[in-house]
Write a protein that holds these residues in place. Structure first.
Motif, PDB file in Angstrom:
ATOM      1  N   LEU A  24       0.858  -1.188   0.000  1.00  0.00           N
ATOM      2  CA  LEU A  24       0.000   0.000   0.000  1.00  0.00           C
ATOM      3  C   LEU A  24       0.893   1.236   0.000  1.00  0.00           C
ATOM      4  CD1 LEU A  24      -2.719   1.507   0.300  1.00  0.00           C
ATOM      5  CD2 LEU A  24      -2.508   1.190   2.779  1.00  0.00           C
ATOM      6  N   ILE A  25       0.722   2.093  -1.008  1.00  0.00           N
ATOM      7  CA  ILE A  25       1.478   3.347  -1.108  1.00  0.00           C
ATOM      8  C   ILE A  25       0.537   4.493  -0.762  1.00  0.00           C
ATOM      9  CG2 ILE A  25       3.002   4.744  -2.547  1.00  0.00           C
ATOM     10  CD1 ILE A  25       3.100   2.376  -4.525  1.00  0.00           C
ATOM     11  N   ILE A  26       0.995   5.397   0.097  1.00  0.00           N
ATOM     12  CA  ILE A  26       0.158   6.514   0.535  1.00  0.00           C
ATOM     13  C   ILE A  26       0.834   7.834   0.193  1.00  0.00           C
ATOM     14  CG2 ILE A  26      -0.812   7.696   2.545  1.00  0.00           C
ATOM     15  CD1 ILE A  26      -1.210   4.955   3.817  1.00  0.00           C
ATOM     16  N   SER A  27       0.113   8.671  -0.539  1.00  0.00           N
ATOM     17  CA  SER A  27       0.544  10.043  -0.795  1.00  0.00           C
ATOM     18  C   SER A  27      -0.009  10.911   0.326  1.00  0.00           C
ATOM     19  CB  SER A  27       0.017  10.526  -2.153  1.00  0.00           C
ATOM     20  OG  SER A  27       0.160  11.927  -2.275  1.00  0.00           O
ATOM     21  N   GLY A  28       0.892  11.504   1.114  1.00  0.00           N
ATOM     22  CA  GLY A  28       0.469  12.172   2.334  1.00  0.00           C
ATOM     23  C   GLY A  28       0.284  13.671   2.253  1.00  0.00           C
ATOM     24  N   SER A  29       0.486  14.263   1.088  1.00  0.00           N
ATOM     25  CA  SER A  29       0.299  15.713   0.990  1.00  0.00           C
ATOM     26  C   SER A  29      -1.176  16.075   1.122  1.00  0.00           C
ATOM     27  CB  SER A  29       0.829  16.219  -0.353  1.00  0.00           C
ATOM     28  OG  SER A  29       0.517  17.592  -0.528  1.00  0.00           O
ATOM     29  N   ASP A  30      -1.439  17.279   1.623  1.00  0.00           N
ATOM     30  CA  ASP A  30      -2.818  17.774   1.721  1.00  0.00           C
ATOM     31  C   ASP A  30      -3.330  18.315   0.385  1.00  0.00           C
ATOM     32  OD1 ASP A  30      -2.524  17.264   4.440  1.00  0.00           O
ATOM     33  OD2 ASP A  30      -2.066  19.341   4.944  1.00  0.00           O
TER      34      ASP A  30
ATOM     35  N   GLU B 221       0.427  -7.177  -5.800  1.00  0.00           N
ATOM     36  CA  GLU B 221      -0.760  -6.327  -5.751  1.00  0.00           C
ATOM     37  C   GLU B 221      -0.321  -4.968  -5.217  1.00  0.00           C
ATOM     38  OE1 GLU B 221      -4.029  -7.936  -3.583  1.00  0.00           O
ATOM     39  OE2 GLU B 221      -4.546  -9.367  -5.151  1.00  0.00           O
ATOM     40  N   ILE B 222      -0.539  -3.928  -6.001  1.00  0.00           N
ATOM     41  CA  ILE B 222      -0.076  -2.588  -5.633  1.00  0.00           C
ATOM     42  C   ILE B 222      -1.289  -1.685  -5.443  1.00  0.00           C
ATOM     43  CG2 ILE B 222       1.338  -0.619  -6.307  1.00  0.00           C
ATOM     44  CD1 ILE B 222       2.966  -2.609  -8.044  1.00  0.00           C
ATOM     45  N   ASP B 223      -1.559  -1.379  -4.196  1.00  0.00           N
ATOM     46  CA  ASP B 223      -2.667  -0.506  -3.823  1.00  0.00           C
ATOM     47  C   ASP B 223      -2.095   0.871  -3.513  1.00  0.00           C
ATOM     48  OD1 ASP B 223      -5.187   0.386  -3.100  1.00  0.00           O
ATOM     49  OD2 ASP B 223      -5.224  -0.667  -1.168  1.00  0.00           O
ATOM     50  N   TYR B 224      -2.837   1.922  -3.785  1.00  0.00           N
ATOM     51  CA  TYR B 224      -2.368   3.248  -3.375  1.00  0.00           C
ATOM     52  C   TYR B 224      -3.537   4.178  -3.115  1.00  0.00           C
ATOM     53  CZ  TYR B 224      -2.574   4.270  -8.497  1.00  0.00           C
ATOM     54  OH  TYR B 224      -2.943   4.406  -9.813  1.00  0.00           O
ATOM     55  N   GLU B 225      -3.262   5.218  -2.303  1.00  0.00           N
ATOM     56  CA  GLU B 225      -4.289   6.201  -1.957  1.00  0.00           C
ATOM     57  C   GLU B 225      -3.663   7.573  -1.778  1.00  0.00           C
ATOM     58  OE1 GLU B 225      -7.386   7.597  -2.231  1.00  0.00           O
ATOM     59  OE2 GLU B 225      -7.886   5.505  -1.726  1.00  0.00           O
TER      60      GLU B 225
ATOM     61  N   TRP C  42       3.834  -1.014   3.818  1.00  0.00           N
ATOM     62  CA  TRP C  42       3.317   0.319   3.504  1.00  0.00           C
ATOM     63  C   TRP C  42       4.466   1.222   3.070  1.00  0.00           C
ATOM     64  CZ3 TRP C  42       1.377   0.911   9.198  1.00  0.00           C
ATOM     65  CH2 TRP C  42       0.445  -0.097   9.497  1.00  0.00           C
ATOM     66  N   ALA C  43       4.205   2.052   2.079  1.00  0.00           N
ATOM     67  CA  ALA C  43       5.159   3.082   1.663  1.00  0.00           C
ATOM     68  C   ALA C  43       4.487   4.436   1.858  1.00  0.00           C
ATOM     69  CB  ALA C  43       5.560   2.888   0.207  1.00  0.00           C
ATOM     70  N   ILE C  44       5.060   5.259   2.717  1.00  0.00           N
ATOM     71  CA  ILE C  44       4.483   6.556   3.061  1.00  0.00           C
ATOM     72  C   ILE C  44       5.343   7.653   2.428  1.00  0.00           C
ATOM     73  CG2 ILE C  44       3.639   8.016   4.925  1.00  0.00           C
ATOM     74  CD1 ILE C  44       2.485   5.174   5.017  1.00  0.00           C
TER      75      ILE C  44
END
Length: 355
Positions: free
Chosen positions: A20-26, A55-59, A117-119
């Motif tokens: 799971l990759i998460i883009s943390g910018s507002d 499986e590559i999930d991202y948000e 997780w990748a933050i």
């Protein structure tokens, strides 16, 4: 490959490895910034670079106009660890009064489904972005949260306090996502073009109030230390080599430091790709993680209308200065500590002061 949430129903040995990759910018282009963030571009780049048999999930956690935001943590754990439920039951999916992005995008289940997780996120005022901080605050429940809200009638503080002192509690309170891995890539511009030759903000009139020698941090990645150490505290492995900071856009006006500018910085992009490769090598070698005993994936919250009715009666009693016997609010009332018996609970302290 794209994520298939039904893989979560398979035995660990039979399902694909998942990240799971998460883009943390507002920032999002669908709100007043009008432009997407650099972390979003990096998230998409990472998704393309990782092994495609995974499986590559991202948000993207960026703020979209009219969409739910991440609600803040209510700090239930400070009343009792047993009041903090796993997954969080302060909010729920589709709630109109308090809409919550974490529930609406199934973030608890997706964090549970992923082996790693990748933050990715920016420095905002010497720290992580508001949305990343909000998400991690809400993940306090992964560290020992109560997996059975029925034991406390959904949200009864007195029952939670009693449960925390019971023999049953030790069995219930575990790190629910322990064993996973996380990597953190944070970036910043070191003040862009706002700093003078002494390392102070150009606009600052009181120069003596800002000592560059005391400015945090010696290592800029430490702006994300609270998130990293919360992860480690909760049983999430964060190898030192997967916690990285890089500078982009130093000395430039903010308007000249967008994603299209960032990708032309060979040193920065090379550092990001190297971090991605280190991440892939580490988590790939570590392999898949067995799910915890109490899963967020597949979780269905029990009904709580009757519990809500009882909590509403408790609320009424507190507003008229008659908190439940033996409760902490009653003790605080009797000691004159809270001064919080008010008919209109929505009225601010400032408004009450001015009455």
């Amino acid at each position: 490959m794209k994520p298939n949430d039904d893989s979560g129903k398979l035995p660990t040995s039979e399902r694909p490895f998942r990240v799971l990759i998460i883009s943390g910018s507002d920032r999002r282009q669908y709100n007043c910034p009008g432009v997407d963030s650099k972390s979003r571009a990096l998230m998409l780049r990472m998704a393309e670079r990782l092994p495609q048999e995974w499986e590559i999930d991202y948000e993207d956690l960026g703020n979209v106009y009219g969409r739910a935001r991440i609600q803040s943590c209510n700090a239930c754990v400070s009343t009792s660890m047993a009041l903090c439920c796993w997954p969080c039951n302060c909010y729920e999916k589709g709630d109109k009064k308090e809409p919550d992005l974490l529930w609406d995008v199934d973030m608890y289940a997706r964090l549970d489904l992923a082996d790693a997780w990748a933050i990715i996120g920016p420095h905002n005022w010497y720290g992580a972005s508001s949305n990343l901080k909000l998400m991690f605050d809400r993940l306090v429940c992964m560290n020992g949260g109560n997996p059975n809200e029925k034991l406390i009638d959904h949200k009864n503080p007195e029952k939670a306090m009693a449960l925390e002192h019971s023999a049953q509690w030790e069995d219930l309170s575990v790190n629910h996502l322990e064993g996973r891995s996380a990597g953190f890539f944070c970036y910043g511009d070191e003040g862009g073009d706002e700093m003078d030759e002494t390392g102070r903000p150009k606009k600052l009139r009181h120069k003596a109030w800002f000592n560059p020698d005391e400015e945090p941090f010696e290592n800029a990645r430490d702006a994300y230390a609270p998130l990293v150490w919360q992860s480690r505290y909760s049983g999430i492995e964060v190898p030192d080599e997967l916690w990285t900071y890089c500078t982009t856009g130093k000395g430039l006006p903010y308007s000249n430091n967008q994603s299209e500018d960032m990708i032309r910085e060979a040193e920065f992009m090379g550092a990001f790709d190297t971090w991605t490769d280190r991440f892939a090598a580490f988590v790939g070698a570590k392999g898949k993680v067995e799910p915890g005993r109490w899963r967020a994936y597949g979780y269905e919250a029990p009904g709580h209308r009757w519990a809500d009715a009882k909590l509403a009666w408790r609320d009424v009693r507190m507003r008229v200065g008659r908190a439940p016997e033996g409760s902490s609010p009653r003790a605080q009332e009797e000691l004159g500590l809270n001064e919080d018996a008010v008919l209109n609970r929505h009225k601010s302290e400032g408004a009450r002061l001015r009455e």
